[in-house]
Design an enzyme around this catalytic site. Structure first.
Site, PDB file in Angstrom:
ATOM      1  N   THR A  37       1.668  -4.456   4.226  1.00  0.00           N
ATOM      2  CA  THR A  37       1.550  -4.802   5.644  1.00  0.00           C
ATOM      3  C   THR A  37       0.946  -6.189   5.880  1.00  0.00           C
ATOM      4  OG1 THR A  37      -0.620  -3.739   5.819  1.00  0.00           O
ATOM      5  CG2 THR A  37       1.308  -2.382   6.331  1.00  0.00           C
ATOM      6  N   ASP A  38       0.182  -6.677   4.891  1.00  0.00           N
ATOM      7  CA  ASP A  38      -0.599  -7.893   5.166  1.00  0.00           C
ATOM      8  C   ASP A  38       0.264  -9.105   5.502  1.00  0.00           C
ATOM      9  OD1 ASP A  38      -2.865  -6.430   4.779  1.00  0.00           O
ATOM     10  OD2 ASP A  38      -3.277  -7.170   2.761  1.00  0.00           O
TER      11      ASP A  38
ATOM     12  N   SER B  50       1.361  -7.493  -0.933  1.00  0.00           N
ATOM     13  CA  SER B  50       2.093  -8.523  -0.186  1.00  0.00           C
ATOM     14  C   SER B  50       1.319  -9.820  -0.040  1.00  0.00           C
ATOM     15  CB  SER B  50       2.530  -8.000   1.186  1.00  0.00           C
ATOM     16  OG  SER B  50       1.464  -7.946   2.087  1.00  0.00           O
TER      17      SER B  50
ATOM     18  N   THR C 197       0.818  -1.217   0.000  1.00  0.00           N
ATOM     19  CA  THR C 197       0.000   0.000   0.000  1.00  0.00           C
ATOM     20  C   THR C 197       0.845   1.257   0.000  1.00  0.00           C
ATOM     21  OG1 THR C 197      -1.879  -1.061   1.052  1.00  0.00           O
ATOM     22  CG2 THR C 197      -1.672   1.308   1.373  1.00  0.00           C
TER      23      THR C 197
HETATM   24  N1  ASP Z   1      -2.777  -5.325   0.694  1.00  0.00           N
HETATM   25  C1  ASP Z   1      -1.666  -4.495   1.080  1.00  0.00           C
HETATM   26  C2  ASP Z   1      -0.405  -5.316   1.072  1.00  0.00           C
HETATM   27  O1  ASP Z   1      -0.159  -6.046   1.988  1.00  0.00           O
HETATM   28  C3  ASP Z   1      -1.916  -3.910   2.427  1.00  0.00           C
HETATM   29  C4  ASP Z   1      -0.885  -2.950   2.924  1.00  0.00           C
HETATM   30  O2  ASP Z   1       0.196  -2.816   2.406  1.00  0.00           O
HETATM   31  O3  ASP Z   1      -1.195  -2.275   3.938  1.00  0.00           O
HETATM   32  O4  ASP Z   1       0.327  -5.250   0.110  1.00  0.00           O
END
Ligand code: ASP
Length: 338
Positions: free
Chosen positions: A92-93, A61, A20
């Site tokens: 973050t995931d 991710s 993200t």
């Molecule tokens: N879907 C995103 C990822 O993990 C979420 C994020 O980065 O906060 O790439």
């Protein structure tokens, strides 16, 4: 923006993998910015250190898997040959899985490897992207060696960070270990860094034939019985409480024992986020220990899963796997080996 005692002559490499923080898009967010684009949001950073930027992946991710962990580990290891530290931007995931796996693969680090990401794209004015990235550089510039996650002004050991909140800026917690450090207006402060032991080395072999199963009351043994035929070499079971599971009517204990007898490593962890397994406490757990099942102690699920892949990448000897899973490599397991 960047406080604390920093040596301007240092050089840091930024490795971008997507997530993200690098996202844009009308029709669902997807990674769009590269490492140089991300750096353009940190004016003034170049006065504090020399930064090199490299795009290694551009993925949400959710698509970062064992193959990508090896790519990231190799890129980080190579970057450390001629830089004082590495910052990795990541979605973050699954960031906690990558952080744990890098912690195992990058042995005996003498320099920092800092992972960060954000809940909103870096271009978002009210978002957390710029602050988290700035904090990651501030942390890397301290020179404290090891793999750490920096998020929302917190520094967490790579094997202890877990994503607990899907929306909040305070998305990650350090589980079963106090924060390694914090960031404030004066910079990064280390309070509980992990000591580093051993020679620096890249040990990136892994065996991805590992799965994770979370039990519910009534889980059918057939789910476990089929794992060997599916080619799995290891399974992590998220059991109840300190490591309990049912054997009345649906005998999961027996199924796990049979898997173990077939040479499949069975690791039991707890569905509780905090504290540790203790297979000696209840009769239902004790039977498991007697069948050669490996307790995860106080490891996070992310650490247990990645460590099992990593250990199985070195050996499939079941006794050695059991011993190594219960050995502390990088702060992932406490010394309360109950
Ligand atoms: N879907 C995103 C990822 O993990 C979420 C994020 O980065 O906060 O790439």
């Amino acid at each position: 923006m960047f406080g604390g005692v920093i040596m301007p002559e240092k050089s840091i490499k930024l490795l971008a993998t997507g997530g993200t923080i690098a996202a844009a898009g009308e029709d669902g967010l997807a990674p769009a910015l590269g490492a140089s684009d991300l750096l353009s949001y940190l004016p003034g950073l170049e006065q504090l250190c020399h930064v090199d930027a490299q795009d290694i992946l551009a993925l949400d991710s959710s698509n970062i898997q064992p193959e990508e962990w090896r790519v990231i580990a190799h890129a980080a290891y190579n970057a450390l040959q001629d830089h004082d530290g590495v910052v990795i931007t990541h979605g973050t995931d699954t960031l906690a899985y990558t952080a744990a796996m890098l912690s195992f693969m990058l042995r005996g680090l003498q320099k920092p490897v800092i992972l960060t990401g954000s809940q909103l794209p870096i271009a978002h004015l009210a978002g957390d992207g710029r602050g988290n990235l700035a904090d990651a550089f501030t942390t890397a510039l301290t020179g404290q060696p090891g793999v750490y996650v920096v998020f929302n002004h917190k520094i967490m050991l790579g094997t202890r960070a877990t994503k607990l909140r899907a929306i909040s800026f305070d998305a990650f917690e350090s589980v079963n270990r106090p924060l390694a450090g914090v960031l404030d207006a004066r910079g990064a402060h280390w309070v509980n860094p992990q000591p580093i032991t051993g020679e620096t080395a890249l040990q990136s072999d892994l065996n991805d034939a590992v799965c994770l199963i979370k039990l519910i009351p009534g889980t059918r043994p057939a789910l476990l019985d089929g794992l060997g035929d599916l080619g799995y070499r290891g399974v992590v079971i998220e059991a109840f409480g300190v490591g309990g599971l049912h054997h009345l009517r649906r005998n999961l204990t027996d199924s796990l024992g049979v898997l173990r007898d077939r040479g499949i490593a069975v690791v039991v962890t707890t569905q509780c986020l905090y504290d540790s397994t203790d297979l000696s406490l209840y009769a239902v757990g004790k039977q498991l220990g007697d069948r050669g099942v490996i307790p995860a102690h106080d490891m996070t699920t992310e650490a247990a899963v990645t460590k099992l892949m990593w250990v199985l990448g070195q050996t499939e000897d079941i006794e050695t796997v059991a011993a190594r899973m219960q050995q502390d490599y990088c702060g992932e397991i406490g010394h309360d080996n109950t």
